[in-house]
Design a protein around this motif. Structure first.
Motif, mmCIF file in Angstrom:
data_model
loop_
_atom_site.group_PDB
_atom_site.id
_atom_site.type_symbol
_atom_site.label_atom_id
_atom_site.label_comp_id
_atom_site.label_asym_id
_atom_site.label_seq_id
_atom_site.Cartn_x
_atom_site.Cartn_y
_atom_site.Cartn_z
ATOM 1 N N ILE A 1 0.842 -1.205 0.000
ATOM 2 C CA ILE A 1 0.000 0.000 0.000
ATOM 3 C C ILE A 1 0.871 1.247 0.000
ATOM 4 C CG2 ILE A 1 -1.734 1.308 1.274
ATOM 5 C CD1 ILE A 1 -2.765 -1.330 2.396
ATOM 6 N N PHE A 2 1.855 1.263 0.900
ATOM 7 C CA PHE A 2 2.721 2.437 0.982
ATOM 8 C C PHE A 2 3.557 2.590 -0.286
ATOM 9 C CE2 PHE A 2 6.714 4.581 2.057
ATOM 10 C CZ PHE A 2 6.213 5.786 2.522
ATOM 11 N N LYS A 3 3.947 1.486 -0.871
ATOM 12 C CA LYS A 3 4.748 1.553 -2.101
ATOM 13 C C LYS A 3 3.967 2.277 -3.200
ATOM 14 C CE LYS A 3 7.186 -2.033 -2.874
ATOM 15 N NZ LYS A 3 7.598 -3.427 -3.214
ATOM 16 N N ARG A 4 2.684 1.951 -3.337
ATOM 17 C CA ARG A 4 1.868 2.630 -4.349
ATOM 18 C C ARG A 4 1.622 4.084 -3.967
ATOM 19 N NH1 ARG A 4 -1.031 -2.224 -4.022
ATOM 20 N NH2 ARG A 4 -2.780 -1.224 -2.953
ATOM 21 N N LEU A 5 1.392 4.320 -2.677
ATOM 22 C CA LEU A 5 1.175 5.689 -2.216
ATOM 23 C C LEU A 5 2.427 6.535 -2.439
ATOM 24 C CD1 LEU A 5 -0.534 7.829 -0.755
ATOM 25 C CD2 LEU A 5 0.356 6.937 1.412
ATOM 26 N N TRP A 6 3.595 5.957 -2.174
ATOM 27 C CA TRP A 6 4.844 6.700 -2.350
ATOM 28 C C TRP A 6 5.069 7.032 -3.823
ATOM 29 C CZ3 TRP A 6 9.542 6.647 -4.784
ATOM 30 C CH2 TRP A 6 10.527 7.474 -4.252
ATOM 31 N N ALA A 7 4.755 6.079 -4.719
ATOM 32 C CA ALA A 7 4.900 6.339 -6.155
ATOM 33 C C ALA A 7 3.939 7.442 -6.605
ATOM 34 C CB ALA A 7 4.654 5.055 -6.947
ATOM 35 N N ALA A 8 2.703 7.390 -6.096
ATOM 36 C CA ALA A 8 1.734 8.438 -6.425
ATOM 37 C C ALA A 8 2.201 9.783 -5.894
ATOM 38 C CB ALA A 8 0.371 8.084 -5.841
ATOM 39 N N SER A 9 2.760 9.772 -4.681
ATOM 40 C CA SER A 9 3.263 11.008 -4.073
ATOM 41 C C SER A 9 4.415 11.576 -4.885
ATOM 42 C CB SER A 9 3.720 10.735 -2.636
ATOM 43 O OG SER A 9 2.655 10.274 -1.839
ATOM 44 N N TRP A 10 5.332 10.706 -5.320
ATOM 45 C CA TRP A 10 6.472 11.182 -6.104
ATOM 46 C C TRP A 10 5.996 11.877 -7.381
ATOM 47 C CZ3 TRP A 10 8.203 10.504 -11.046
ATOM 48 C CH2 TRP A 10 9.477 11.011 -11.324
ATOM 49 N N LEU B 1 -1.402 13.163 -14.396
ATOM 50 C CA LEU B 1 -2.270 12.019 -14.711
ATOM 51 C C LEU B 1 -1.738 10.726 -14.096
ATOM 52 C CD1 LEU B 1 -3.044 12.855 -18.449
ATOM 53 C CD2 LEU B 1 -4.692 12.853 -16.553
ATOM 54 N N LEU B 2 -0.408 10.553 -14.108
ATOM 55 C CA LEU B 2 0.181 9.357 -13.507
ATOM 56 C C LEU B 2 -0.093 9.312 -12.012
ATOM 57 C CD1 LEU B 2 1.993 6.842 -13.696
ATOM 58 C CD2 LEU B 2 3.974 8.356 -13.397
ATOM 59 N N GLY B 3 0.086 10.450 -11.325
ATOM 60 C CA GLY B 3 -0.195 10.496 -9.893
ATOM 61 C C GLY B 3 -1.644 10.179 -9.578
ATOM 62 N N PHE B 4 -2.558 10.680 -10.400
ATOM 63 C CA PHE B 4 -3.983 10.422 -10.197
ATOM 64 C C PHE B 4 -4.299 8.943 -10.382
ATOM 65 C CE2 PHE B 4 -8.486 10.781 -11.874
ATOM 66 C CZ PHE B 4 -9.044 11.017 -10.626
ATOM 67 N N ALA B 5 -3.720 8.336 -11.429
ATOM 68 C CA ALA B 5 -3.963 6.911 -11.692
ATOM 69 C C ALA B 5 -3.439 6.047 -10.555
ATOM 70 C CB ALA B 5 -3.308 6.511 -13.017
ATOM 71 N N LEU B 6 -2.256 6.349 -10.054
ATOM 72 C CA LEU B 6 -1.693 5.591 -8.937
ATOM 73 C C LEU B 6 -2.518 5.786 -7.669
ATOM 74 C CD1 LEU B 6 2.104 6.275 -9.575
ATOM 75 C CD2 LEU B 6 0.958 4.059 -9.711
ATOM 76 N N MET B 7 -3.041 6.985 -7.473
ATOM 77 C CA MET B 7 -3.875 7.245 -6.305
ATOM 78 C C MET B 7 -5.129 6.373 -6.331
ATOM 79 S SD MET B 7 -4.365 8.915 -3.519
ATOM 80 C CE MET B 7 -2.992 10.051 -3.711
ATOM 81 N N LEU B 8 -5.707 6.194 -7.510
ATOM 82 C CA LEU B 8 -6.925 5.398 -7.618
ATOM 83 C C LEU B 8 -6.689 3.920 -7.321
ATOM 84 C CD1 LEU B 8 -8.570 6.966 -10.815
ATOM 85 C CD2 LEU B 8 -9.106 7.418 -8.408
ATOM 86 N N SER B 9 -5.403 3.494 -7.334
ATOM 87 C CA SER B 9 -5.093 2.089 -7.068
ATOM 88 C C SER B 9 -4.995 1.776 -5.580
ATOM 89 C CB SER B 9 -3.773 1.708 -7.753
ATOM 90 O OG SER B 9 -2.663 2.281 -7.073
ATOM 91 N N LEU B 10 -5.063 2.789 -4.722
ATOM 92 C CA LEU B 10 -4.927 2.575 -3.281
ATOM 93 C C LEU B 10 -6.181 1.958 -2.687
ATOM 94 C CD1 LEU B 10 -3.252 5.945 -2.206
ATOM 95 C CD2 LEU B 10 -2.135 3.737 -2.555
#
Length: 409
Positions: free
Chosen positions: A24-33, A193-202
């Motif tokens: 979960i944090f790995k995806r959140l960190w990627a979205a944050s980056w 757009l990448l950050g938004f897509a990763l956020m939706l995966s959380l």
């Protein structure tokens, strides 16, 4: 909550990248980056654009002031939202608003209609999104980790946030050099757009109530929380000091880069990137050593940023200026990491959003400092205004640290 490796023993060492073991944090960190890098790219591009259009230090400062202003007016409101509703949903809404702002500015650039006033409006919208995201994201982290594992996660998140000042400005100004301002916004739109897509995966978290949010009640709750917990009051006060006397100096970096150091846009990007490079080094050290004297690190980081910025105001050489901003970045990541950590660990889970809302209010006081330094820069020059503001800040921080023992512990 994810299993905390040190839930019963605060002395246990936590691996430098331990939080990234959580999917979960790995995806959140990627979205944050992606999100943080887009924000840094945007600020570097728009400040340079406004400088080129107006040649006014004050109007350059207005770009950052427009972004920071919503944090003051909406931070407390956003804090209550984060407590009462799904933090996932709050973050997703913020990301959607960012995409709307990116599309708006992209259209202005492609139509050759970019002017300061619509730029300030769009940046203000991203500032509103940031007010929502800042509180919800940190409250979301606190729901995943605790103890020193939370320190580790906060360190890595803060590292992504402030190190984006390395990647963002360099990418943004390089795209300006190669493809112009319109081309730079293609890169900005991709990251948004990448950050938004990763956020939706959380994973979605649960909201706690369906009640509406009264802004006056939110203000009262945040103030009451700060009064009830001395640690929160100390953090809020030092945060306000930092955002009045320290952070506003960054609005004058493009002016100093172009007019005093004779740097083109790509060299300006590298100069701002010095802050991010220092943040990377500082974040690694924080994640590795996990300091227990958090109040001391918080205060020391604030002073380090101010002292380095004060000397930067007198530096006539590009490399020396870059080194000083690197040192400032190390101080900044200490400040940014310990700030939410000291707050979320001082209050019960149900009050975290409101306590962070009080911090958001303190962050939001930066516009007066930004406008003030912009006006002063127009009268006495950017270097002199930076030197005066940071010198006063050093004195005020020393007084606040003396007044609140928690800031020395």
């Amino acid at each position: 909550m994810l299993q905390d490796r040190d839930s019963s023993d605060s002395q246990t060492q936590v691996a430098t990248l331990a939080a990234l073991e959580s999917p979960i944090f790995k995806r959140l960190w990627a979205a944050s980056w992606s999100y943080y890098t887009y924000r840094s790219m945007e600020l570097a591009v728009l400040t340079w654009l406004v400088l080129e259009i107006t040649n006014s230090p004050f109007q350059v400062a207005l770009v950052s002031a427009s972004r920071a202003a919503p944090m003051f007016f909406l931070g407390l409101f956003a804090g209550s939202i984060a407590d009462r509703f799904s933090k996932y949903s709050v973050m997703a809404i913020g990301q959607f608003l960012n995409i709307c702002a990116v599309i708006f500015i992209s259209l202005l650039l492609f139509l050759d209609e970019a002017k300061p006033i619509p730029i300030y409006f769009a940046v203000g919208l991203t500032g509103f999104a940031w007010a929502l995201d800042f509180i919800a994201r940190r409250a979301y982290l606190a729901s995943l980790f605790k103890g020193r594992s939370l320190t580790n996660a906060m360190s890595l998140d803060s590292g992504a946030l402030i190190s984006s000042n390395l990647t963002g400005p360099i990418l943004g100004t390089a795209l300006i050099r190669w493809f112009g301002f319109s081309g730079s916004y293609i890169g900005i739109a991709f990251l948004a757009l990448l950050g938004f897509a990763l956020m939706l995966s959380l994973n979605r978290d649960q909201r706690t109530t369906l009640k509406g949010v009264n802004p006056l009640l939110a203000l009262s709750e945040a103030i009451s929380t700060a009064k009830a917990y001395k640690n929160v009051a100390a953090v809020v006060l030092l945060t306000a000091v930092f955002n009045i006397f320290a952070w506003p100096i960054t609005t004058q970096i493009p002016v100093i880069a172009r007019d005093d150091l004779n740097a083109p846009e790509i060299m300006y990007g590298l100069l701002v990137g010095g802050i991010g490079a220092g943040a990377i080094a500082g974040a690694i050290l924080l994640a590795k050593f996990n300091p227990k004297r958090r109040g001391y690190v918080y205060t020391a980081g604030t002073l380090l940023f101010l002292v380095a910025s004060f000397i930067f105001a007198f530096s006539p050489w590009y490399l020396a200026s870059l080194t000083l901003l690197f040192i400032a970045g190390m101080g900044l990541v200490c400040f940014a990491t310990m700030q939410p950590l000291l707050v979320v660990e001082a209050v019960p889970p149900e009050l975290r959003g409101r306590a962070l809302g009080a911090v958001a209010l303190a962050i939001g006081v930066s516009p007066p400092g930004m406008l003030g330094i912009g006006i002063a820069a127009g009268l006495i020059g950017s270097r002199s205004s930076v030197a005066i503001l940071t010198f006063i800040g050093i004195i005020v921080v020393a007084f606040v640290a003396w007044r609140y023992p928690v800031l020395r512990e």
